[in-house]
Design an enzyme around this catalytic site. Sequence first.
Site, PDB file in Angstrom:
ATOM      1  N   SER A 146      34.114  15.961  14.039  1.00  0.00           N
ATOM      2  CA  SER A 146      33.353  14.715  13.901  1.00  0.00           C
ATOM      3  C   SER A 146      34.190  13.578  13.336  1.00  0.00           C
ATOM      4  CB  SER A 146      32.136  14.937  12.991  1.00  0.00           C
ATOM      5  OG  SER A 146      31.230  15.828  13.576  1.00  0.00           O
ATOM      6  N   GLN A 147      33.749  12.375  13.634  1.00  0.00           N
ATOM      7  CA  GLN A 147      34.328  11.145  13.083  1.00  0.00           C
ATOM      8  C   GLN A 147      34.311  11.206  11.553  1.00  0.00           C
ATOM      9  OE1 GLN A 147      31.956   7.822  14.271  1.00  0.00           O
ATOM     10  NE2 GLN A 147      33.058   6.334  13.014  1.00  0.00           N
TER      11      GLN A 147
END
Length: 242
Positions: free
Chosen positions: A90-91
């Site tokens: 994930s970011q």
Amino acid sequence: MRFLVKMPVLFMLVLLNVFVLSLDLAMSSDVFEKRRQAMVEKDIKGRGVKDQRVLNAMLNVQRHLFVDEGQQDKAYNDHPLPIGEGQTISQPYVVALMTEAVDLKGNERVLEIGTGSGYQAAILSEIVKEVFTIEIKKGLYEMVRARLQRLGYTNVQVKHGDGYYGWESHAPFDVIMVTASANHIPPPLLAQLKDGGRLIIPLGSTVFYQNLTLVKKDKGKHTIKELGSVAFVPMTGLAQKK
């Protein structure tokens, strides 16, 4: 005599190679540390994350060790990266946002659904007492279990299984974090959430965008708060469990 003359030269060459390798590793480590600091200042703290526990965890965990070697130069950019089997890490901002949103104090037992690369589990392990994390994809499970052990995250337990059903033998949990999108909140997860606990999940379309949704449980009742739009890969196996 010829053999005795050559041995010191060979020894010096070996020492030189070791020195150069050590220097390269030190320089790489320094570069990654600076990039990580810049990421936290600009993309995490700069976008409103204030919890010092979360900021410290984002500084401590080396994100480049949770991606393939070919992706390490991009590890501190604020966007997801592929990790294989159709999944992503994930970011960083979203990792920090979700971690801050569940309001961790340090003594919690946390269940994570969707281990992926292990990065979110590592962030959680820097803050809480225990992390239990479930990964449905066997290849990722085997990879991440070995990775977390190698990196010394001893307060993380990893299970291969369907996260939709949670991990009943270790319930109840103070916090449940779902790191894959779903079109409804799995009832087994709500049942395994401790009274006073928090559950966070990307809720909505599993094809397009979701609302990051925070659920709080109080005396058997649930309050829901939407935190904004996100885009996560879908929870595998959810379709046949609607």
